[in-house]
Design a protein around this motif. Structure first.
Motif, short mmCIF file in Angstrom:
data_model
loop_
_atom_site.label_atom_id
_atom_site.label_comp_id
_atom_site.label_asym_id
_atom_site.label_seq_id
_atom_site.Cartn_x
_atom_site.Cartn_y
_atom_site.Cartn_z
N ASP A 98 -4.42 4.06 6.09
CA ASP A 98 -5.49 5.01 5.79
C ASP A 98 -6.44 4.52 4.71
OD1 ASP A 98 -4.35 6.81 7.64
OD2 ASP A 98 -3.05 7.66 6.09
N GLY A 99 -6.32 3.26 4.28
CA GLY A 99 -7.23 2.74 3.28
C GLY A 99 -8.60 2.39 3.83
N ALA A 100 -8.70 2.23 5.15
CA ALA A 100 -9.97 1.79 5.73
C ALA A 100 -11.10 2.79 5.49
CB ALA A 100 -9.79 1.55 7.23
N PHE A 101 -10.78 4.08 5.42
CA PHE A 101 -11.83 5.10 5.30
C PHE A 101 -12.63 4.93 4.02
CE2 PHE A 101 -13.43 9.30 4.13
CZ PHE A 101 -14.11 9.65 5.29
N PHE A 102 -11.96 4.60 2.91
CA PHE A 102 -12.64 4.48 1.63
C PHE A 102 -12.90 3.02 1.24
CE2 PHE A 102 -10.52 8.66 1.01
CZ PHE A 102 -11.64 9.41 0.73
N HIS A 103 -12.50 2.07 2.10
CA HIS A 103 -12.55 0.67 1.69
C HIS A 103 -13.96 0.21 1.32
CE1 HIS A 103 -12.15 -3.62 1.48
NE2 HIS A 103 -12.91 -3.78 2.53
N ALA A 104 -14.95 0.54 2.13
CA ALA A 104 -16.32 0.07 1.85
C ALA A 104 -16.81 0.61 0.51
CB ALA A 104 -17.26 0.49 2.97
N ALA A 105 -16.55 1.88 0.25
CA ALA A 105 -16.95 2.47 -1.04
C ALA A 105 -16.18 1.84 -2.18
CB ALA A 105 -16.74 3.98 -1.02
N PHE A 106 -14.88 1.60 -1.97
CA PHE A 106 -14.07 0.99 -3.02
C PHE A 106 -14.59 -0.40 -3.36
CE2 PHE A 106 -10.47 -1.39 -4.67
CZ PHE A 106 -9.90 -0.49 -5.56
N ALA A 107 -14.90 -1.20 -2.34
CA ALA A 107 -15.40 -2.55 -2.57
C ALA A 107 -16.71 -2.54 -3.34
CB ALA A 107 -15.57 -3.28 -1.24
N GLN A 108 -17.57 -1.57 -3.06
CA GLN A 108 -18.87 -1.52 -3.72
C GLN A 108 -18.79 -0.91 -5.11
OE1 GLN A 108 -21.76 0.83 -1.62
NE2 GLN A 108 -23.32 0.60 -3.20
N ILE A 109 -18.18 0.27 -5.21
CA ILE A 109 -18.25 1.04 -6.45
C ILE A 109 -17.24 0.55 -7.50
CG2 ILE A 109 -18.02 3.36 -7.44
CD1 ILE A 109 -18.97 4.48 -4.79
N VAL A 110 -16.13 -0.02 -7.04
CA VAL A 110 -15.12 -0.50 -7.98
C VAL A 110 -15.25 -2.01 -8.17
CG1 VAL A 110 -12.65 -0.74 -8.43
CG2 VAL A 110 -13.55 1.39 -7.43
N GLU A 111 -14.95 -2.77 -7.13
CA GLU A 111 -14.93 -4.23 -7.28
C GLU A 111 -16.32 -4.79 -7.51
OE1 GLU A 111 -10.93 -5.06 -4.60
OE2 GLU A 111 -12.86 -4.87 -3.58
N LEU A 184 0.23 8.47 -5.44
CA LEU A 184 -1.10 9.04 -5.26
C LEU A 184 -1.56 8.82 -3.83
CD1 LEU A 184 -2.99 7.88 -8.50
CD2 LEU A 184 -2.21 10.19 -8.00
N ASP A 185 -2.38 9.74 -3.32
CA ASP A 185 -2.95 9.53 -1.99
C ASP A 185 -4.08 8.52 -2.07
OD1 ASP A 185 -5.26 10.84 -2.90
OD2 ASP A 185 -4.69 12.75 -2.01
N MET A 186 -4.65 8.18 -0.93
CA MET A 186 -5.62 7.08 -0.89
C MET A 186 -6.90 7.40 -1.66
SD MET A 186 -3.99 4.72 0.43
CE MET A 186 -5.34 3.58 0.22
N GLU A 187 -7.34 8.65 -1.62
CA GLU A 187 -8.55 8.99 -2.36
C GLU A 187 -8.30 8.84 -3.85
OE1 GLU A 187 -12.10 12.31 -2.61
OE2 GLU A 187 -10.34 12.71 -1.37
N CYS A 188 -7.15 9.29 -4.31
CA CYS A 188 -6.86 9.18 -5.74
C CYS A 188 -6.63 7.72 -6.15
CB CYS A 188 -5.65 10.03 -6.11
SG CYS A 188 -6.04 11.79 -6.25
N LEU A 189 -6.10 6.90 -5.26
CA LEU A 189 -5.98 5.48 -5.57
C LEU A 189 -7.37 4.87 -5.75
CD1 LEU A 189 -3.12 4.14 -3.26
CD2 LEU A 189 -3.01 4.73 -5.68
N ALA A 190 -8.31 5.27 -4.92
CA ALA A 190 -9.68 4.79 -5.08
C ALA A 190 -10.25 5.25 -6.42
CB ALA A 190 -10.56 5.31 -3.94
N VAL A 191 -9.96 6.48 -6.80
CA VAL A 191 -10.45 7.00 -8.08
C VAL A 191 -9.80 6.26 -9.24
CG1 VAL A 191 -10.56 9.03 -9.56
CG2 VAL A 191 -11.04 9.24 -7.13
N LEU A 192 -8.53 5.88 -9.09
CA LEU A 192 -7.87 5.11 -10.15
C LEU A 192 -8.59 3.78 -10.36
CD1 LEU A 192 -5.44 5.37 -12.08
CD2 LEU A 192 -4.11 4.09 -10.39
N GLY A 193 -9.00 3.14 -9.26
CA GLY A 193 -9.79 1.92 -9.39
C GLY A 193 -11.13 2.19 -10.05
N LEU A 194 -11.74 3.32 -9.72
CA LEU A 194 -13.02 3.70 -10.34
C LEU A 194 -12.86 3.91 -11.84
CD1 LEU A 194 -15.98 4.60 -10.17
CD2 LEU A 194 -15.15 6.87 -9.50
N ILE A 195 -11.75 4.52 -12.23
CA ILE A 195 -11.49 4.70 -13.66
C ILE A 195 -11.42 3.35 -14.36
CG2 ILE A 195 -9.77 5.49 -15.35
CD1 ILE A 195 -9.06 7.71 -13.29
#
Length: 207
Positions: A98-111, A184-195
């Protein structure tokens, strides 16, 4: 990710979580989530900053400002009721189910943000990482720099950073322990990276 919402929605999400925190199992947090007893609340370290979680919500132990991303992520960490220890094996966000849904945003906004913020600034990156309790990590994962962060007591993160050179721009990768979805669920994992990205940027600006 929460950043995609209107800022006014952050507080609405958080206020909804406070009601659930009033019924949370804090004994489980003490036994299985690395929380510490703080009287009517529990203390949890988030990137080297102690936060207090209890029936009334989440706040910084030092009384300072606490981003809603941290409040929300930490509330979910307590409420999900995970258990277990880090596996010591690492995975990219996209590798999780289920990581694919947020992957593009994670790559851009976090990494992408980390890469842009610290391109050509390795000294500032090292200082910022140290301020968040990040330590150099040598495990054959590559990168010009590699740091391990205690994001949450049972949830370490790895940052792999390649600085810009004559052929390639700077790039960054954030890795999670493979046990992370237990907590944590996948959205919160993305938020942890954002933090992580936000806290590094803040530390990099303040020196």
């Amino acid at each position: 990710m929460f950043r995609s919402d209107k800022p006014t929605n952050y507080e609405e999400v958080y206020q909804g979580l406070i009601g659930k925190l009033a019924r949370a199992d804090y004994r489980h947090a003490l036994l299985h989530l690395g929380a510490r007893d703080a009287g009517a609340r529990v203390a949890v370290d988030v990137f080297n900053r102690t936060c207090l979680v209890g029936p009334d919500g989440v706040e910084a132990a030092d009384g300072g400002r606490l981003d809603f991303t941290i409040r929300i992520c930490l509330a979910y960490y307590i409420l999900q009721g995970g258990r277990g220890e880090p596996s010591g094996a690492w995975a990219a966000y996209r590798d999780f189910k289920d990581g694919a849904f947020f992957h593009a945003a994670f790559a851009q906004i976090v990494e992408g943000k980390i890469a842009a913020d610290f391109a050509g600034r390795p000294v500032e990156l090292a200082r910022a990482a140290a301020s968040l309790a990040g330590k150099p990590f040598a495990a054959g994962l590559g990168g010009d720099f590699c740091f391990r962060f205690p994001a949450l007591p049972r949830m370490p993160l790895i940052l792999i950073f390649y600085d810009a050179d004559d052929e390639f721009p700077a790039s960054a990768r954030v890795l999670f322990d493979q046990s992370a979805p237990n907590f944590l669920d996948m959205e919160c994992l993305a938020v942890l990276g954002l933090i992580l990205a936000d806290q590094l940027a803040r530390a990099g600006r303040t020196g």
